[in-house]
Scaffold this active site. Structure first.
Site, PDB file in Angstrom:
ATOM      1  N   CYS A   1      42.235  50.190  28.174  1.00 57.78           N
ATOM      2  CA  CYS A   1      41.786  48.801  27.880  1.00 57.78           C
ATOM      3  C   CYS A   1      41.397  48.899  26.602  1.00 57.78           C
ATOM      4  O   CYS A   1      42.103  47.927  25.767  1.00 57.78           O
ATOM      5  CB  CYS A   1      40.687  48.435  28.686  1.00 57.78           C
ATOM      6  SG  CYS A   1      39.040  49.134  28.409  1.00 57.78           S
TER       7      CYS A   1
ATOM      8  N   HIS B   1      34.795  47.147  29.800  1.00 61.53           N
ATOM      9  CA  HIS B   1      36.351  46.745  30.035  1.00 61.53           C
ATOM     10  C   HIS B   1      36.447  45.673  28.977  1.00 61.53           C
ATOM     11  O   HIS B   1      35.668  44.772  28.782  1.00 61.53           O
ATOM     12  CB  HIS B   1      36.629  46.459  31.547  1.00 61.53           C
ATOM     13  CG  HIS B   1      38.088  46.353  31.497  1.00 61.53           C
ATOM     14  ND1 HIS B   1      39.139  47.217  31.639  1.00 61.53           N
ATOM     15  CD2 HIS B   1      39.263  44.982  31.865  1.00 61.53           C
ATOM     16  CE1 HIS B   1      40.352  46.879  31.569  1.00 61.53           C
ATOM     17  NE2 HIS B   1      40.346  45.310  31.913  1.00 61.53           N
TER      18      HIS B   1
ATOM     19  N   HIS C   1      45.556  42.944  29.671  1.00 61.31           N
ATOM     20  CA  HIS C   1      44.894  44.165  29.540  1.00 61.31           C
ATOM     21  C   HIS C   1      45.612  45.475  30.211  1.00 61.31           C
ATOM     22  O   HIS C   1      46.541  45.300  30.976  1.00 61.31           O
ATOM     23  CB  HIS C   1      43.486  44.055  30.255  1.00 61.31           C
ATOM     24  CG  HIS C   1      43.439  43.725  31.709  1.00 61.31           C
ATOM     25  ND1 HIS C   1      42.666  44.145  32.620  1.00 61.31           N
ATOM     26  CD2 HIS C   1      44.506  43.175  32.601  1.00 61.31           C
ATOM     27  CE1 HIS C   1      42.726  43.859  33.958  1.00 61.31           C
ATOM     28  NE2 HIS C   1      43.816  43.268  33.895  1.00 61.31           N
TER      29      HIS C   1
END
Length: 157
Positions: A71, A121, A133
């Site tokens: 990520c 994240h 993402h």
């Protein structure tokens, strides 16, 4: 003699030609009064385009591209290509951004997912409640609806 019949001065023609040349080769001109926000918006939109161009790239923990990403590796890579350096991890990236409210978020802002004070994240806001993402092992870079309210937003400046 009307204004329409006058020949433009050499300086005016040179200025126009210079601006056209810069536009043709992708250059930029410093414009007095142009805000830093406009510059940040350009960087953010470029980063968003880079992230979208990586659609389908496999997730790989610790990977920073150009073929595999985790990520924060995707956000780091995307902003680097847009001309801005970010730290490596999602938490470090959160600490380096200008924190903004959900009501002020714009396409190209970073979206940080958290549990309590722990950022775990990050993705790039694409507008309409969606992010680009690199989700998790076994998945690929993709556009996805934000699935939780436990998010914070940050603007790269």
């Amino acid at each position: 003699m009307t204004a329409l019949n006058r020949v433009p001065s050499l300086m005016a023609r040179a200025g126009t030609a210079s601006a056209l040349t810069l536009a043709a080769v992708g250059g930029s001109i410093a414009v007095p009064g142009l805000s830093a926000d406009a510059s940040a918006a350009t960087i953010a939109s470029k980063a968003l385009q880079v992230a979208a161009s990586k659609k389908g790239a496999p997730y790989s923990w610790g990977a920073t591209g150009p073929r595999r990403f985790d990520c924060s590796g995707l956000t780091l890579y995307s902003f680097k290509k847009a001309g801005k350096k970010l730290p490596r991890t999602a938490a470090q990236q959160y600490n380096k951004t200008h924190h903004i409210s959900a009501s002020h978020r714009k396409a190209g802002d970073l979206v940080f997912f958290h549990s309590g004070s722990n950022v775990y994240h990050v993705g790039i806001y694409a507008g309409h409640g969606k992010i680009w993402h690199a989700p998790k092992t076994g998945d690929v870079v993709r556009l996805q609806k934000i699935w939780t309210r436990s998010v914070w937003y940050g603007r790269v400046s």
